[in-house]
Design a protein around this motif. Structure first.
Motif, PDB file in Angstrom:
ATOM      1  N   ASP A 152       0.943  -1.303   0.006  1.00  0.00           N
ATOM      2  CA  ASP A 152       0.119  -0.131   0.052  1.00  0.00           C
ATOM      3  C   ASP A 152       0.964   1.303   0.081  1.00  0.00           C
ATOM      4  O   ASP A 152       0.157   2.293   0.189  1.00  0.00           O
ATOM      5  N   THR A 153       2.360   1.137  -0.167  1.00  0.00           N
ATOM      6  CA  THR A 153       2.905   2.247  -0.360  1.00  0.00           C
ATOM      7  C   THR A 153       3.177   2.630  -1.830  1.00  0.00           C
ATOM      8  O   THR A 153       4.069   3.819  -1.886  1.00  0.00           O
ATOM      9  N   ILE A 154       2.646   2.105  -2.759  1.00  0.00           N
ATOM     10  CA  ILE A 154       2.937   2.446  -4.054  1.00  0.00           C
ATOM     11  C   ILE A 154       2.102   3.786  -4.363  1.00  0.00           C
ATOM     12  O   ILE A 154       1.407   4.271  -3.744  1.00  0.00           O
ATOM     13  N   THR A 155       2.390   4.233  -5.515  1.00  0.00           N
ATOM     14  CA  THR A 155       1.978   5.519  -6.175  1.00  0.00           C
ATOM     15  C   THR A 155       0.246   5.332  -6.178  1.00  0.00           C
ATOM     16  O   THR A 155      -0.131   6.331  -5.862  1.00  0.00           O
ATOM     17  N   ASP A 156      -0.141   4.460  -6.786  1.00  0.00           N
ATOM     18  CA  ASP A 156      -1.613   4.212  -6.870  1.00  0.00           C
ATOM     19  C   ASP A 156      -2.007   2.795  -6.948  1.00  0.00           C
ATOM     20  O   ASP A 156      -1.272   1.901  -7.602  1.00  0.00           O
ATOM     21  N   LEU A 157      -2.817   2.299  -5.939  1.00  0.00           N
ATOM     22  CA  LEU A 157      -3.151   0.991  -5.930  1.00  0.00           C
ATOM     23  C   LEU A 157      -4.815   0.876  -6.130  1.00  0.00           C
ATOM     24  O   LEU A 157      -5.518   1.348  -5.147  1.00  0.00           O
ATOM     25  N   LYS A 158      -5.056  -0.017  -6.832  1.00  0.00           N
ATOM     26  CA  LYS A 158      -6.535  -0.196  -7.268  1.00  0.00           C
ATOM     27  C   LYS A 158      -6.968  -1.632  -6.753  1.00  0.00           C
ATOM     28  O   LYS A 158      -6.244  -2.677  -6.964  1.00  0.00           O
ATOM     29  N   ILE A 159      -8.127  -1.916  -5.781  1.00  0.00           N
ATOM     30  CA  ILE A 159      -8.497  -3.020  -5.417  1.00  0.00           C
ATOM     31  C   ILE A 159      -9.770  -3.405  -6.471  1.00  0.00           C
ATOM     32  O   ILE A 159     -10.756  -2.457  -6.443  1.00  0.00           O
ATOM     33  N   VAL A 160      -9.683  -4.722  -7.255  1.00  0.00           N
ATOM     34  CA  VAL A 160     -10.728  -4.823  -8.210  1.00  0.00           C
ATOM     35  C   VAL A 160     -11.372  -5.983  -7.734  1.00  0.00           C
ATOM     36  O   VAL A 160     -10.865  -6.850  -7.021  1.00  0.00           O
ATOM     37  N   ASP A 161     -12.630  -6.370  -8.040  1.00  0.00           N
ATOM     38  CA  ASP A 161     -13.276  -7.566  -7.946  1.00  0.00           C
ATOM     39  C   ASP A 161     -12.625  -8.866  -8.148  1.00  0.00           C
ATOM     40  O   ASP A 161     -12.934  -9.886  -7.470  1.00  0.00           O
ATOM     41  N   ASN A 162     -11.999  -9.196  -9.225  1.00  0.00           N
ATOM     42  CA  ASN A 162     -11.412 -10.457  -9.681  1.00  0.00           C
ATOM     43  C   ASN A 162     -10.135 -10.293 -10.674  1.00  0.00           C
ATOM     44  O   ASN A 162     -10.009  -9.264 -10.985  1.00  0.00           O
TER      45      ASN A 162
END
Length: 197
Positions: free
Chosen positions: A76-86
């Protein structure tokens, strides 16, 4: 090229050369002003390359399925983290965000991802280069399999030449900069029916 997707293992592998290769690739991306797009994980080669890019002032974009995020896999320290469904959404987002695709050593998931984007190039759905970073001859058996596909006419020779196996980042960079997509496969069309009486 501005963003390069890197597929790689969530394990370090048995040989330290794989971790060193991930760090080397991370530094190479920053040196060439390329952002990293990857699977969003903190473990194995995934975490190694992401941290190396960040350490050297680069940007990192991660896409992680929620089932893996719930198990603590996210970095979670990266520039941008996206959590997606699958995983299907993750793969599509990585594809859409990236200008080229490189596979470091990894397991079945790594192989699936690079194979998928390469196969899309054959049918005309991907006009961007695909590379297997062949560290420590890791991908030699797969290279032989693709050569076999071409020799047995399940893959055209010109399409085979559009998938690079290399342990040299200089060669990889040249291949990506000069890449021309393979000719899209065409199929013989049936003769038009003559309905005249």
């Amino acid at each position: 090229m501005k963003r390069i997707a890197v597929y790689c293992g969530a394990s370090d592998g048995i040989n330290p050369i794989y971790v060193e290769a991930a760090k080397h690739l991370g530094r190479w991306l920053v040196k060439n002003d390329c952002d990293l797009v990857y699977g969003g994980g903190q473990f194995g080669l995934m975490g190694t390359i992401a941290r190396e890019v960040l350490k050297n002032g680069g940007k990192v974009y991660g896409i992680l399925p929620k089932e893996l995020a719930s198990r603590g896999a996210a970095l979670d320290t990266i520039t941008d983290l996206k959590i997606v469904d699958n995983m299907s959404i993750r793969k599509r987002m990585m594809f859409d965000m990236s200008d080229a695709f490189i596979a470091l050593p990894g397991g079945p998931g790594t192989l699936e991802e690079i194979s998928e984007v390469y196969s899309w190039s054959i049918i005309g759905d991907n006009d961007r280069p695909c590379v297997l970073y062949n560290v420590n001859h890791y991908y030699d058996p797969l290279k032989a399999m693709y050569d076999q596909m071409s020799q047995q006419s399940f893959l055209t020779n010109q399409a085979r030449q559009k998938l690079l196996f290399s342990s040299s980042l200089t060669e990889i960079g040249d291949f990506m900069q000069n890449y021309v997509p393979p000719k899209v496969r065409t199929y013989p069309q049936p003769e038009p029916k003559n309905d005249a009486m």
